[in-house]
Design an enzyme around this catalytic site. Structure first.
Site, PDB file in Angstrom:
ATOM      1  N   MET A  18       0.841  -1.202   0.000  1.00 53.52           N
ATOM      2  CA  MET A  18       0.000   0.000   0.000  1.00 53.52           C
ATOM      3  C   MET A  18       0.877   1.253   0.000  1.00 53.52           C
ATOM      4  O   MET A  18       0.414   2.344   0.330  1.00 53.52           O
ATOM      5  CB  MET A  18      -0.942  -0.017   1.204  1.00 53.52           C
ATOM      6  CG  MET A  18      -1.906  -1.202   1.162  1.00 53.52           C
ATOM      7  SD  MET A  18      -3.433  -0.950   2.066  1.00 53.52           S
ATOM      8  CE  MET A  18      -2.817  -0.699   3.719  1.00 53.52           C
ATOM      9  N   GLY A  19       2.143   1.091  -0.372  1.00 55.86           N
ATOM     10  CA  GLY A  19       3.030   2.244  -0.475  1.00 55.86           C
ATOM     11  C   GLY A  19       3.583   2.660   0.880  1.00 55.86           C
ATOM     12  O   GLY A  19       3.526   1.920   1.849  1.00 55.86           O
TER      13      GLY A  19
ATOM     14  N   HIS B  88       9.466  -3.738   3.144  1.00 57.11           N
ATOM     15  CA  HIS B  88       8.962  -3.956   1.781  1.00 57.11           C
ATOM     16  C   HIS B  88      10.124  -4.236   0.819  1.00 57.11           C
ATOM     17  O   HIS B  88      10.035  -5.097  -0.055  1.00 57.11           O
ATOM     18  CB  HIS B  88       8.230  -2.709   1.278  1.00 57.11           C
ATOM     19  CG  HIS B  88       6.993  -2.355   2.046  1.00 57.11           C
ATOM     20  ND1 HIS B  88       6.929  -1.269   2.879  1.00 57.11           N
ATOM     21  CD2 HIS B  88       5.773  -2.951   2.088  1.00 57.11           C
ATOM     22  CE1 HIS B  88       5.714  -1.193   3.404  1.00 57.11           C
ATOM     23  NE2 HIS B  88       4.996  -2.196   2.946  1.00 57.11           N
TER      24      HIS B  88
ATOM     25  N   GLN C 265     -10.282  -2.584   2.574  1.00 54.62           N
ATOM     26  CA  GLN C 265      -9.810  -3.253   3.791  1.00 54.62           C
ATOM     27  C   GLN C 265      -9.758  -2.324   5.004  1.00 54.62           C
ATOM     28  O   GLN C 265      -9.288  -2.724   6.069  1.00 54.62           O
ATOM     29  CB  GLN C 265      -8.452  -3.933   3.554  1.00 54.62           C
ATOM     30  CG  GLN C 265      -7.277  -2.995   3.389  1.00 54.62           C
ATOM     31  CD  GLN C 265      -6.036  -3.736   2.893  1.00 54.62           C
ATOM     32  OE1 GLN C 265      -5.956  -4.143   1.741  1.00 54.62           O
ATOM     33  NE2 GLN C 265      -5.038  -3.899   3.759  1.00 54.62           N
TER      34      GLN C 265
ATOM     35  N   GLY D 164       4.968 -10.129   4.012  1.00 55.56           N
ATOM     36  CA  GLY D 164       5.721 -10.046   5.259  1.00 55.56           C
ATOM     37  C   GLY D 164       5.070 -10.851   6.374  1.00 55.56           C
ATOM     38  O   GLY D 164       3.846 -10.887   6.508  1.00 55.56           O
TER      39      GLY D 164
ATOM     40  N   ASP E 228       2.591  -9.318   9.192  1.00 57.87           N
ATOM     41  CA  ASP E 228       1.135  -9.488   9.074  1.00 57.87           C
ATOM     42  C   ASP E 228       0.856 -10.992   9.020  1.00 57.87           C
ATOM     43  O   ASP E 228       0.513 -11.553   7.974  1.00 57.87           O
ATOM     44  CB  ASP E 228       0.629  -8.762   7.821  1.00 57.87           C
ATOM     45  CG  ASP E 228       0.857  -7.269   7.932  1.00 57.87           C
ATOM     46  OD1 ASP E 228       0.244  -6.643   8.799  1.00 57.87           O
ATOM     47  OD2 ASP E 228       1.688  -6.727   7.173  1.00 57.87           O
TER      48      ASP E 228
ATOM     49  N   LEU F 193       9.181  -2.841  11.638  1.00 54.71           N
ATOM     50  CA  LEU F 193       8.949  -1.731  10.725  1.00 54.71           C
ATOM     51  C   LEU F 193       7.522  -1.804  10.193  1.00 54.71           C
ATOM     52  O   LEU F 193       7.012  -2.876   9.873  1.00 54.71           O
ATOM     53  CB  LEU F 193       9.941  -1.761   9.560  1.00 54.71           C
ATOM     54  CG  LEU F 193      11.419  -1.599   9.931  1.00 54.71           C
ATOM     55  CD1 LEU F 193      12.254  -1.330   8.678  1.00 54.71           C
ATOM     56  CD2 LEU F 193      11.646  -0.478  10.952  1.00 54.71           C
ATOM     57  N   SER F 194       6.884  -0.644  10.133  1.00 49.21           N
ATOM     58  CA  SER F 194       5.498  -0.548   9.663  1.00 49.21           C
ATOM     59  C   SER F 194       5.268   0.868   9.171  1.00 49.21           C
ATOM     60  O   SER F 194       5.807   1.827   9.746  1.00 49.21           O
ATOM     61  CB  SER F 194       4.537  -0.833  10.826  1.00 49.21           C
ATOM     62  OG  SER F 194       3.243  -0.360  10.522  1.00 49.21           O
TER      63      SER F 194
END
Ligand code: PAF
Length: 278
Positions: free
Chosen positions: A28-29, A35, A59, A146, A149, A183-184
């Site tokens: 989702m960028g 990523h 979502q 990842g 999730d 990381l998020s």
């Protein structure tokens, strides 16, 4: 070849025609190292690597952060280019959902209405629907997701198996900051004090893992309750801190089943999730 940024399904299909092995990283960028690590994982297996950037309204719940979700397209494209991604697929909503998406994929409630699905109703319907649609558009041979999730990865794996999709699903280990914080994209919402506090979530998962190894499965309810209480005492609002079996995220029935500790909690207005395989 410079990275290609494509916005339509027709352009993407033309670009990928004849590619023997397409690797895919849906996002989702607002990309971070996690990523980029997924791109690095698929790169050696693919003749072409595609990353999608699409903030998927389906979502997000009505009171969630769809509108403020960070959109950082230029930086994302530069970062993807630096790790050898060939194509960025960045459709707008009219391209991906030209009509209101009436056909949706409903993952089974036993997988999707627990944990994240309990606190974010409809989340996995939105995820499964967009991922299936992206799979149909990109037609990848392999796709990376990842492990941060964890439940999403499980739902996608079940979807791919049950729908007989010819796609290898590759899990990417969680990428962490030096202090342990996973990381998020949502870490960017944290203020400085919250950012300093945030690694506690992973610290607590580690403690839960140590305790279950030392005290056994019978102690799980107590370990979960202690973890929730200690997080709440630090000012967090825990949704769940739990120990489940990895295969389907149900409570473990035997000490021989591989386990995972999973957590979701709000720090201020930011909801963080994390997990640790035990
Ligand atoms: O994990 C994400 O970023 C999203 O849930 C995904 C898989 C790109 C679907 O929108």
């Amino acid at each position: 070849m410079p990275i290609r940024v494509l916005h339509t399904i027709a352009e993407l299909r033309a670009e990928l025609k004849g590619q023997p092995a397409v690797g895919f990283v849906p996002t989702m960028g607002n990309l971070h190292q996690g990523h980029l690590d997924l791109v690095k994982i698929v790169r050696p297996r693919a003749s072409a690597v595609v990353a999608s950037i699409f903030v998927n309204r389906l979502q997000f719940g009505p009171n969630e952060d769809f509108d403020r979700y960070p959109r950082t397209m230029e930086a994302d494209v530069r970062a993807l280019d630096s790790v050898g991604c060939d194509v960025v697929f960045a459709p707008d909503e009219r391209e991906l959902y030209p009509l209101a998406q009436g056909y949706k994929l409903h993952p089974p409630a036993e997988l999707a209405d627990i944990l994240e699905g309990q606190f974010r109703p409809g989340f996995f319907v939105g995820v499964a629907t967009v991922v299936l649609k992206l799979f149909n558009i990109v037609q990848p041979h392999a796709a990376a997701f990842g492990q941060k999730d964890y439940q999403q990865l499980m739902v996608i794996r079940h979807m791919v198996a049950q729908m007989a999709l010819p796609i290898e699903i590759i899990p990417g280990p969680t990428t962490r900051a030096d202090d342990g914080l996973a990381l998020s994209s949502r870490n960017g919402y944290l203020g400085p004090d919250e950012r300093a506090e945030a690694p506690q979530l992973y610290a607590l998962l580690r403690r839960m893992a140590e305790r279950v190894k030392a005290e056994g499965l019978g102690a799980v309810p107590l370990i979960e309750a202690d973890a929730a209480a200690s997080l709440a005492a630090r000012g967090w609002k825990p949704d769940y801190l739990t120990i489940r079996r990895r295969a389907d995220l149900k409570p473990a029935a035997s000490p021989h089943e591989p386990l995972v500790a999973l957590a979701a909690a709000k720090l201020g207005s930011t909801r963080l999730i994390d997990n640790l395989e035990i």
